[in-house]
Design a protein around this motif. Structure first.
Motif, PDB file in Angstrom:
ATOM      1  N   ARG A  92     -12.652 -32.778 -44.430  1.00  0.00           N
ATOM      2  CA  ARG A  92     -11.578 -31.971 -43.836  1.00  0.00           C
ATOM      3  C   ARG A  92     -10.259 -32.744 -43.806  1.00  0.00           C
ATOM      4  O   ARG A  92      -9.188 -32.166 -44.012  1.00  0.00           O
ATOM      5  N   GLU A  93     -10.341 -34.053 -43.561  1.00  0.00           N
ATOM      6  CA  GLU A  93      -9.133 -34.873 -43.515  1.00  0.00           C
ATOM      7  C   GLU A  93      -8.408 -34.855 -44.861  1.00  0.00           C
ATOM      8  O   GLU A  93      -7.178 -34.723 -44.919  1.00  0.00           O
ATOM      9  N   THR A  94      -9.171 -34.962 -45.945  1.00  0.00           N
ATOM     10  CA  THR A  94      -8.562 -34.957 -47.273  1.00  0.00           C
ATOM     11  C   THR A  94      -7.931 -33.596 -47.578  1.00  0.00           C
ATOM     12  O   THR A  94      -6.818 -33.518 -48.121  1.00  0.00           O
ATOM     13  N   LEU A  95      -8.628 -32.525 -47.226  1.00  0.00           N
ATOM     14  CA  LEU A  95      -8.089 -31.183 -47.464  1.00  0.00           C
ATOM     15  C   LEU A  95      -6.777 -30.988 -46.717  1.00  0.00           C
ATOM     16  O   LEU A  95      -5.815 -30.407 -47.244  1.00  0.00           O
ATOM     17  N   ALA A  96      -6.713 -31.476 -45.476  1.00  0.00           N
ATOM     18  CA  ALA A  96      -5.501 -31.312 -44.667  1.00  0.00           C
ATOM     19  C   ALA A  96      -4.335 -32.097 -45.264  1.00  0.00           C
ATOM     20  O   ALA A  96      -3.203 -31.590 -45.347  1.00  0.00           O
ATOM     21  N   VAL A  97      -4.595 -33.315 -45.712  1.00  0.00           N
ATOM     22  CA  VAL A  97      -3.528 -34.123 -46.286  1.00  0.00           C
ATOM     23  C   VAL A  97      -3.040 -33.505 -47.589  1.00  0.00           C
ATOM     24  O   VAL A  97      -1.827 -33.408 -47.847  1.00  0.00           O
ATOM     25  N   ARG A  98      -3.976 -33.046 -48.427  1.00  0.00           N
ATOM     26  CA  ARG A  98      -3.564 -32.398 -49.677  1.00  0.00           C
ATOM     27  C   ARG A  98      -2.758 -31.129 -49.396  1.00  0.00           C
ATOM     28  O   ARG A  98      -1.747 -30.855 -50.060  1.00  0.00           O
ATOM     29  N   GLY A  99      -3.193 -30.358 -48.416  1.00  0.00           N
ATOM     30  CA  GLY A  99      -2.443 -29.157 -48.059  1.00  0.00           C
ATOM     31  C   GLY A  99      -1.041 -29.481 -47.576  1.00  0.00           C
ATOM     32  O   GLY A  99      -0.066 -28.800 -47.942  1.00  0.00           O
ATOM     33  N   GLN A 100      -0.915 -30.537 -46.772  1.00  0.00           N
ATOM     34  CA  GLN A 100       0.400 -30.929 -46.274  1.00  0.00           C
ATOM     35  C   GLN A 100       1.301 -31.401 -47.415  1.00  0.00           C
ATOM     36  O   GLN A 100       2.506 -31.145 -47.407  1.00  0.00           O
ATOM     37  N   LEU A 101       0.725 -32.074 -48.384  1.00  0.00           N
ATOM     38  CA  LEU A 101       1.505 -32.480 -49.554  1.00  0.00           C
ATOM     39  C   LEU A 101       2.074 -31.259 -50.273  1.00  0.00           C
ATOM     40  O   LEU A 101       3.226 -31.270 -50.730  1.00  0.00           O
ATOM     41  N   HIS A 102       1.278 -30.203 -50.385  1.00  0.00           N
ATOM     42  CA  HIS A 102       1.788 -28.982 -51.021  1.00  0.00           C
ATOM     43  C   HIS A 102       2.891 -28.343 -50.183  1.00  0.00           C
ATOM     44  O   HIS A 102       3.869 -27.803 -50.737  1.00  0.00           O
ATOM     45  N   LEU A 103       2.784 -28.405 -48.869  1.00  0.00           N
ATOM     46  CA  LEU A 103       3.859 -27.861 -48.026  1.00  0.00           C
ATOM     47  C   LEU A 103       5.152 -28.638 -48.248  1.00  0.00           C
ATOM     48  O   LEU A 103       6.236 -28.049 -48.341  1.00  0.00           O
ATOM     49  N   GLY A 104       5.029 -29.970 -48.307  1.00  0.00           N
ATOM     50  CA  GLY A 104       6.223 -30.768 -48.572  1.00  0.00           C
ATOM     51  C   GLY A 104       6.845 -30.421 -49.910  1.00  0.00           C
ATOM     52  O   GLY A 104       8.068 -30.274 -50.030  1.00  0.00           O
ATOM     53  N   ALA A 105       5.995 -30.280 -50.933  1.00  0.00           N
ATOM     54  CA  ALA A 105       6.499 -29.927 -52.258  1.00  0.00           C
ATOM     55  C   ALA A 105       7.162 -28.554 -52.245  1.00  0.00           C
ATOM     56  O   ALA A 105       8.172 -28.333 -52.926  1.00  0.00           O
ATOM     57  N   GLY A 106       6.611 -27.633 -51.452  1.00  0.00           N
ATOM     58  CA  GLY A 106       7.185 -26.296 -51.382  1.00  0.00           C
ATOM     59  C   GLY A 106       8.595 -26.303 -50.821  1.00  0.00           C
ATOM     60  O   GLY A 106       9.497 -25.623 -51.339  1.00  0.00           O
ATOM     61  N   THR A 120      -9.616 -25.611 -43.800  1.00  0.00           N
ATOM     62  CA  THR A 120      -9.510 -26.559 -42.691  1.00  0.00           C
ATOM     63  C   THR A 120      -9.377 -25.883 -41.332  1.00  0.00           C
ATOM     64  O   THR A 120      -9.769 -26.439 -40.310  1.00  0.00           O
ATOM     65  N   GLY A 121      -8.807 -24.651 -41.320  1.00  0.00           N
ATOM     66  CA  GLY A 121      -8.415 -24.089 -40.032  1.00  0.00           C
ATOM     67  C   GLY A 121      -7.272 -24.909 -39.462  1.00  0.00           C
ATOM     68  O   GLY A 121      -6.598 -25.661 -40.178  1.00  0.00           O
ATOM     69  N   GLU A 122      -7.032 -24.763 -38.161  1.00  0.00           N
ATOM     70  CA  GLU A 122      -5.962 -25.536 -37.528  1.00  0.00           C
ATOM     71  C   GLU A 122      -6.440 -26.970 -37.305  1.00  0.00           C
ATOM     72  O   GLU A 122      -7.351 -27.220 -36.527  1.00  0.00           O
ATOM     73  N   ALA A 123      -5.821 -27.908 -38.014  1.00  0.00           N
ATOM     74  CA  ALA A 123      -6.212 -29.319 -37.948  1.00  0.00           C
ATOM     75  C   ALA A 123      -5.036 -30.114 -37.394  1.00  0.00           C
ATOM     76  O   ALA A 123      -4.080 -30.395 -38.109  1.00  0.00           O
ATOM     77  N   GLY A 124      -5.111 -30.483 -36.125  1.00  0.00           N
ATOM     78  CA  GLY A 124      -3.959 -31.092 -35.469  1.00  0.00           C
ATOM     79  C   GLY A 124      -4.050 -32.577 -35.221  1.00  0.00           C
ATOM     80  O   GLY A 124      -3.103 -33.168 -34.715  1.00  0.00           O
ATOM     81  N   ARG A 125      -5.141 -33.225 -35.536  1.00  0.00           N
ATOM     82  CA  ARG A 125      -5.267 -34.646 -35.225  1.00  0.00           C
ATOM     83  C   ARG A 125      -5.733 -35.456 -36.440  1.00  0.00           C
ATOM     84  O   ARG A 125      -6.550 -36.359 -36.327  1.00  0.00           O
ATOM     85  N   ILE A 126      -5.208 -35.095 -37.588  1.00  0.00           N
ATOM     86  CA  ILE A 126      -5.513 -35.834 -38.814  1.00  0.00           C
ATOM     87  C   ILE A 126      -4.247 -36.573 -39.216  1.00  0.00           C
ATOM     88  O   ILE A 126      -3.297 -35.968 -39.724  1.00  0.00           O
ATOM     89  N   HIS A 127      -4.231 -37.874 -38.944  1.00  0.00           N
ATOM     90  CA  HIS A 127      -3.019 -38.664 -39.133  1.00  0.00           C
ATOM     91  C   HIS A 127      -1.819 -37.967 -38.481  1.00  0.00           C
ATOM     92  O   HIS A 127      -0.706 -38.028 -38.979  1.00  0.00           O
ATOM     93  N   TRP A 128      -2.082 -37.279 -37.415  1.00  0.00           N
ATOM     94  CA  TRP A 128      -1.065 -36.575 -36.618  1.00  0.00           C
ATOM     95  C   TRP A 128      -0.274 -35.564 -37.439  1.00  0.00           C
ATOM     96  O   TRP A 128       0.903 -35.327 -37.200  1.00  0.00           O
ATOM     97  N   LEU A 129      -0.933 -34.941 -38.385  1.00  0.00           N
ATOM     98  CA  LEU A 129      -0.365 -33.784 -39.067  1.00  0.00           C
ATOM     99  C   LEU A 129      -0.717 -32.532 -38.279  1.00  0.00           C
ATOM    100  O   LEU A 129      -1.735 -32.478 -37.602  1.00  0.00           O
ATOM    101  N   SER A 130       0.115 -31.525 -38.399  1.00  0.00           N
ATOM    102  CA  SER A 130      -0.186 -30.224 -37.789  1.00  0.00           C
ATOM    103  C   SER A 130      -0.470 -29.233 -38.909  1.00  0.00           C
ATOM    104  O   SER A 130       0.255 -28.263 -39.108  1.00  0.00           O
ATOM    105  N   PHE A 131      -1.510 -29.515 -39.687  1.00  0.00           N
ATOM    106  CA  PHE A 131      -1.782 -28.666 -40.832  1.00  0.00           C
ATOM    107  C   PHE A 131      -2.721 -27.531 -40.453  1.00  0.00           C
ATOM    108  O   PHE A 131      -3.613 -27.680 -39.618  1.00  0.00           O
ATOM    109  N   GLY A 132      -2.505 -26.392 -41.107  1.00  0.00           N
ATOM    110  CA  GLY A 132      -3.344 -25.227 -40.893  1.00  0.00           C
ATOM    111  C   GLY A 132      -2.566 -23.967 -41.223  1.00  0.00           C
ATOM    112  O   GLY A 132      -1.418 -24.025 -41.682  1.00  0.00           O
TER     113      GLY A 132
END
Length: 395
Positions: free
Chosen positions: A236-250, A276-288
């Protein structure tokens, strides 16, 4: 005392343009913006959008902060935050001088808990409290990791460096934020943490986004994906980080007005968020799903599709317990869209909500300040609430 209108970005653009020996028409001819818009921005009749500011900064070969006026020293002194920056800077500078001497540090678990608490403070925009506590924590964790270089301690040190970056960025000290990211990369490498390395590249990309260097930002996002590729791809941690990378790219693609790339990155991010659903404590990202929706609003604002941004904002449901910093940022984005579409009262309401949620962050947010300037410029007679909000900025 200078008035609020005297300190807007348009005045600084005009000053730097004249220093460069350019006329308004001459500079406009070298920008992807019209002469008419540039003239109105310099006169304070139009808001200086972030993409205009970054384009001018690139053309004149100056830092964006010269045009935004950051850091806002007067306000920092009023809030007693200016004196907190030097100890953070020193703590970051002494990273390689901790030789294991001195008092015994606390346990790894205790240090990790405090690092998490400081992250929570920053997300709650308690910047003063976090700034006070951060330098001694960095020193203590550095001592601990030199005595026993374990991956958990390197991760804790990386978390502390991430907090230093976030504080510096929110207060407008971007040179210090860059140093903090360098230290974060140093800790991630020694801790063999590919996800921490990926998060660092994401944050570096956002720094280049702020400067308008879109291609460099997107290259850093790609580097982040490569780093994340070394982690467990189903975690789940990897999915959240990859998702956040796509948000940054967007959002970076939005600043470049590449609508197709924006849509593609948001689709990818949404697919990760479904897993992932709402993932709020993965390297302190608020991904979801909520962060995907909020980033879609930001992307529409960056592309100056303000009506579309307002439409998307009405569908955003912010989860209970979501970070105050992220909530406030959403309301600042919405205020800008509302102002640009002539909804002055609604924009004022959104800014007041952002102020209530995160007063220090909103005060030092360049987008909030420019939106307030724009609202003041739009109104020949401002209501008391807007006058008070403008005075709160120290002008």
């Amino acid at each position: 005392m200078r008035g609020l209108q005297d300190e807007h970005a348009g005045v600084r653009i005009a000053h730097q343009r004249k220093l460069a020996g350019l006329t308004q028409r001459g500079m406009a001819a070298q920008l992807p913006f019209s002469y008419s818009l540039l003239r109105q921005v310099e006169e304070g009749r139009k808001n200086a959008s972030p993409d205009l500011v970054s384009a001018v900064a690139r053309l004149l070969r100056i830092d964006v902060t010269v045009l935004t006026g950051q850091p806002y020293v007067t306000e920092l002194q009023q809030d007693k935050l200016a004196t907190l920056i030097r100890p953070i800077r020193e703590a970051l500078d002494l990273y390689d001088l901790m030789d294991g001497h001195g008092p015994d540090p606390r346990t790894a678990a205790e240090l990790a808990a405090e690092a998490d608490e400081l992250c929570r403070m920053v997300r709650a925009t308690q910047l003063s409290r976090a700034s006070h506590a951060l330098p001694p924590l960095i020193a203590e964790v550095t001592t601990a990791v030199h005595r026993a270089p374990t991956t958990p301690l390197w991760q804790t040190l990386g978390s502390a460096y991430r907090t230093a970056h976030d504080i510096a960025t929110k207060l407008g000290f971007y040179d210090l934020a860059t140093i903090a990211l360098d230290r974060l990369g140093w800790a991630a490498e020694r801790g063999s943490d590919p996800l921490l390395a990926a998060v660092r590249q994401y944050m570096r990309a956002l720094a280049y986004f702020r400067e308008g260097e879109h291609s460099i930002g997107l290259r850093l996002i790609d580097t982040g994906h490569r780093a994340a590729g070394q982690a467990d791809q189903e975690a789940r941690e990897t999915l959240a980080v990859r998702g956040q990378l796509h948000l940054g790219a967007g959002v970076i693609a939005a600043r470049a007005h590449d609508g197709d790339a924006v849509a593609a990155h948001l689709r990818e991010a949404a697919s990760y968020a479904e897993r992932t659903g709402e993932a709020g404590r993965i390297h302190w990202l608020s991904f979801g799903p909520a962060n995907v929706a909020v980033h879609e609003v930001s992307a529409q604002v960056e592309m100056r599709r303000y009506g579309k941004a307002l439409e998307k904002s009405r569908d955003v449901l912010l989860p209970h317990g979501w970070a105050m910093s992220r909530r406030a940022h959403f309301y600042v984005d919405r205020a800008r869209a509302e102002m640009e579409t002539g909804r002055s009262d609604a924009a004022l309401g959104s800014l007041m909500t952002a102020r209530k949620l995160a007063p220090q962050q909103t005060r030092y947010h360049p987008g909030a300040r420019e939106t307030i300037n724009g609202l003041v410029a739009q109104r020949r007679r401002t209501p008391d609430t807007l006058d008070n909000l403008a005075a709160w900025l120290g002008r």
